[in-house]
Scaffold this motif. Structure first.
Motif, PDB file in Angstrom:
ATOM      1  N   UNK A  98       0.838  -1.206   0.000  1.00  0.00           N
ATOM      2  CA  UNK A  98       0.000   0.000   0.000  1.00  0.00           C
ATOM      3  C   UNK A  98       0.877   1.262   0.000  1.00  0.00           C
ATOM      4  N   UNK A  99       0.488   2.198  -0.851  1.00  0.00           N
ATOM      5  CA  UNK A  99       1.156   3.492  -1.027  1.00  0.00           C
ATOM      6  C   UNK A  99       2.499   3.387  -1.760  1.00  0.00           C
ATOM      7  N   UNK A 100       2.859   2.173  -2.203  1.00  0.00           N
ATOM      8  CA  UNK A 100       4.063   2.048  -3.031  1.00  0.00           C
ATOM      9  C   UNK A 100       3.675   2.280  -4.490  1.00  0.00           C
ATOM     10  N   UNK A 101       4.689   2.513  -5.324  1.00  0.00           N
ATOM     11  CA  UNK A 101       4.443   2.849  -6.729  1.00  0.00           C
ATOM     12  C   UNK A 101       4.908   1.717  -7.633  1.00  0.00           C
ATOM     13  N   UNK A 102       4.084   1.415  -8.645  1.00  0.00           N
ATOM     14  CA  UNK A 102       4.462   0.403  -9.632  1.00  0.00           C
ATOM     15  C   UNK A 102       5.410   1.056 -10.639  1.00  0.00           C
ATOM     16  N   UNK A 103       6.615   0.546 -10.718  1.00  0.00           N
ATOM     17  CA  UNK A 103       7.630   1.097 -11.620  1.00  0.00           C
ATOM     18  C   UNK A 103       7.470   0.512 -13.021  1.00  0.00           C
ATOM     19  N   UNK A 104       7.356  -0.804 -13.093  1.00  0.00           N
ATOM     20  CA  UNK A 104       7.179  -1.481 -14.379  1.00  0.00           C
ATOM     21  C   UNK A 104       6.664  -2.894 -14.125  1.00  0.00           C
ATOM     22  N   UNK A 105       6.170  -3.516 -15.166  1.00  0.00           N
ATOM     23  CA  UNK A 105       5.739  -4.918 -15.117  1.00  0.00           C
ATOM     24  C   UNK A 105       6.190  -5.561 -16.414  1.00  0.00           C
ATOM     25  N   UNK A 106       6.742  -6.767 -16.319  1.00  0.00           N
ATOM     26  CA  UNK A 106       7.288  -7.407 -17.519  1.00  0.00           C
ATOM     27  C   UNK A 106       7.344  -8.920 -17.336  1.00  0.00           C
ATOM     28  N   UNK A 107       7.552  -9.598 -18.437  1.00  0.00           N
ATOM     29  CA  UNK A 107       7.790 -11.042 -18.406  1.00  0.00           C
ATOM     30  C   UNK A 107       9.074 -11.333 -19.151  1.00  0.00           C
TER      31      UNK A 107
END
Length: 545
Positions: free
Chosen positions: A20-29
């Motif tokens: 909670x309250x953290x930020x998503x930087x990127x998502x990848x496979x």
């Protein structure tokens, strides 16, 4: 196991404060069916999710993304803040609510594991797997509610459901009677109950329910391999276990060890299969070689024919197709029929049989040597199989490979990086002692062989005084026999312009004494030290494909 509803519920309780309250930087496979979501909070971390079988999810320390072969997933959420993390009250569905109003859904249904990105209307706008089948659909959970709390708190309600359920298999019957309970937990509850009586089963359910509210993660091992994961005690399983205080860390360890275990089992099975195939192939070859030996055991008979013809030249005329003569080698002096070539003189027919005897003897010797080598190799392969069978974990397999590396390379079980790099650049043969001999095909490959693909201690061969192939006997820090050296020399003679000569002088030296003169044409060399051997131009019986 890893995505049992109660495991997921307790996992979310544990990791939610970190998300909670953290930020998503990127998502990848970057591995098949695995999603990484990099998160920037008090500490950089990553959610790792897998979409095979029942799947898994855990929080791990941040790791570096691969520079190649990785693909962005859900780029719409990059930079979003995580507002909340929830688990569905009745099903294995995790929701991550984002500051943009979008929503991540992690669905862990057996055989239907998938991860979705939803808009504010619950419409799927991105799908990790099967996007064509899912994008545009409204996401709805299959179960709206759960009877778990009722079953746990009301014996009569449980009894009614249990006794009205007519499924014969008691484990499946329990799973269908009580929501959120998986097969492994059901087996444990029925084991604790001891018999299929509603009161005893309900009491066991209540006991297990208390453990599910106060989880103690455990990994159960078969030997050194992880077999079961559970957040409750599994009394029906008699296996070594390790207990953890941290569910997330326990899941992470189970995933990593399972991955290593699978890698070990797959590699061991691959090596075992290849070894068995090589044994069977050599046994089939032995049958053919034995047949060849039987066919070549006529050398003595051919010598007898030649000797009888030479002793009876005055009785034979040119043009005959067959002659019947007294066998002077027989105690009783019986007559023997000998086939002739009518185009040859009596002396030439005798010489023909002597030559046949010579060739047959040579072929017989080669075949017998090959038979012995094949038998020896089968013994080597069977010894490797026996040793491999004793490898019960990854470390043992690694030591097995290190100990037997040269033999595994020789049989092609473990790829020799140099051989793989060579491809089809050179011809390759096996000579006495199992040594390999490599032969250049033209001026370019001659130069490559001598200066790029040879060790300084390898033996180098070339027909003297004539053009021909560069030939290298790969010593591998072993001392080749005199026979192996002569066979390599014969190969060099065969691949030269002196191939038709009966004997050919061949230069032999260590590769370190061969150099390329400055400005010389491709394939031209100078030899600083050399010995010369006289050999017959011929090839060994076995060429490597």
């Amino acid at each position: 196991m890893l995505t049992n509803y109660h495991t997921l519920k307790n996992l979310i309780i544990q990791i939610k404060p970190k998300l909670i309250h953290s930020q998503i930087v990127e998502a990848f496979t970057q591995e098949k069916d695995t999603l990484h979501i990099i998160i920037a909070g008090e500490e950089a971390s990553a959610l790792e999710l897998n979409a095979t079988g029942q799947g898994y999810i855990f929080l791990r320390p941040k790791f570096e993304r691969a520079r190649k072969n990785s693909l962005d997933i859900f780029p719409e959420i990059f930079g979003d803040e995580i507002r909340d993390v929830l688990i569905h009250k009745a099903d294995r569905i995790i929701e991550i609510l984002l500051s943009s109003g979008l929503k991540l859904i992690f669905q862990f249904f057996t055989g239907k594991v998938n991860f979705f990105l939803l808009n504010q209307k619950n419409e799927i706008i991105a799908s990790f797997k099967n996007p064509k089948d899912n994008i545009g659909k409204i996401f709805e959970s299959e179960k709206k509610d759960s009877n778990y709390d009722l079953m746990l708190s009301d014996f009569n309600a449980f009894k009614d459901v249990w006794e009205s359920n007519k499924i014969e298999n008691p484990v499946l019957r329990f799973v269908k009677s009580v929501d959120t309970i998986d097969m492994l937990t059901a087996r444990e509850i029925l084991h604790r109950a001891g018999e299929l009586e509603a009161g005893r089963i309900w009491k066991a359910l209540v006991d297990v329910g208390a453990e599910l509210e106060n989880p103690k993660p455990r990994i159960y091992y078969e030997g050194s391999f992880p077999r079961y994961f559970s957040i409750i005690e599994l009394t029906h399983i008699n296996l070594r276990k390790i207990e953890f205080d941290d569910i997330n860390e326990a899941i992470r360890k189970f995933v990593i060890e399972t991955r290593v275990s699978k890698s070990y089992r797959d590699e061991k099975k691959t090596i075992e299969t290849k070894l068995n195939e090589l044994v069977e192939k050599r046994k089939r070859t032995i049958e053919k070689v034995i047949e060849e030996i039987e066919n070549n055991q006529r050398a003595q008979q051919y010598e007898v024919y030649g000797s009888i013809l030479m002793a009876n030249l005055n009785l034979i005329e040119k043009g005959l197709e067959e002659v019947e003569l007294v066998n002077m080698f027989s105690e009783k002096g019986e007559k023997i029929k000998i086939k002739l070539d009518p185009s040859l003189s009596p002396v030439e027919n005798a010489q023909m049989y002597f030559e046949k005897a010579k060739k047959t003897k040579a072929s017989l010797k080669i075949a017998q040597e090959r038979l012995e080598r094949l038998k020896f190799e089968i013994k080597q392969l069977e010894n490797l199989l026996d040793e491999l069978a004793l490898c019960e974990n990854f470390d043992a397999l690694k030591k097995f490979k290190e100990k037997n590396l040269e033999e595994l390379k020789k049989f092609g079980i473990v790829k020799d990086k140099l051989v793989a790099k060579v491809g089809g650049k050179f011809k390759r043969f096996i000579v006495d002692g199992g040594f390999e001999v490599w032969v250049g095909k033209d001026a370019k490959s001659n130069e490559l062989l001598t200066f790029k693909f040879s060790d300084k201690e390898d033996l180098w061969f070339h027909a003297r005084g004539t053009s021909g192939a560069h030939v290298v006997l790969k010593t591998g820090k072993r001392q080749p026999s005199k026979k192996a050296i002569e066979q390599a020399g014969s190969i060099a003679a065969y691949f030269s312009q002196a191939r038709t000569s009966r004997l050919v002088p061949v230069v032999v030296t260590k590769r370190k004494y061969v150099r390329k003169p400055r400005g010389a044409p491709e394939g031209t060399v100078a030899v600083e030290r050399e010995e010369v051997i006289m050999v017959e131009p011929k090839l060994p019986s076995e060429e490597i494909e």
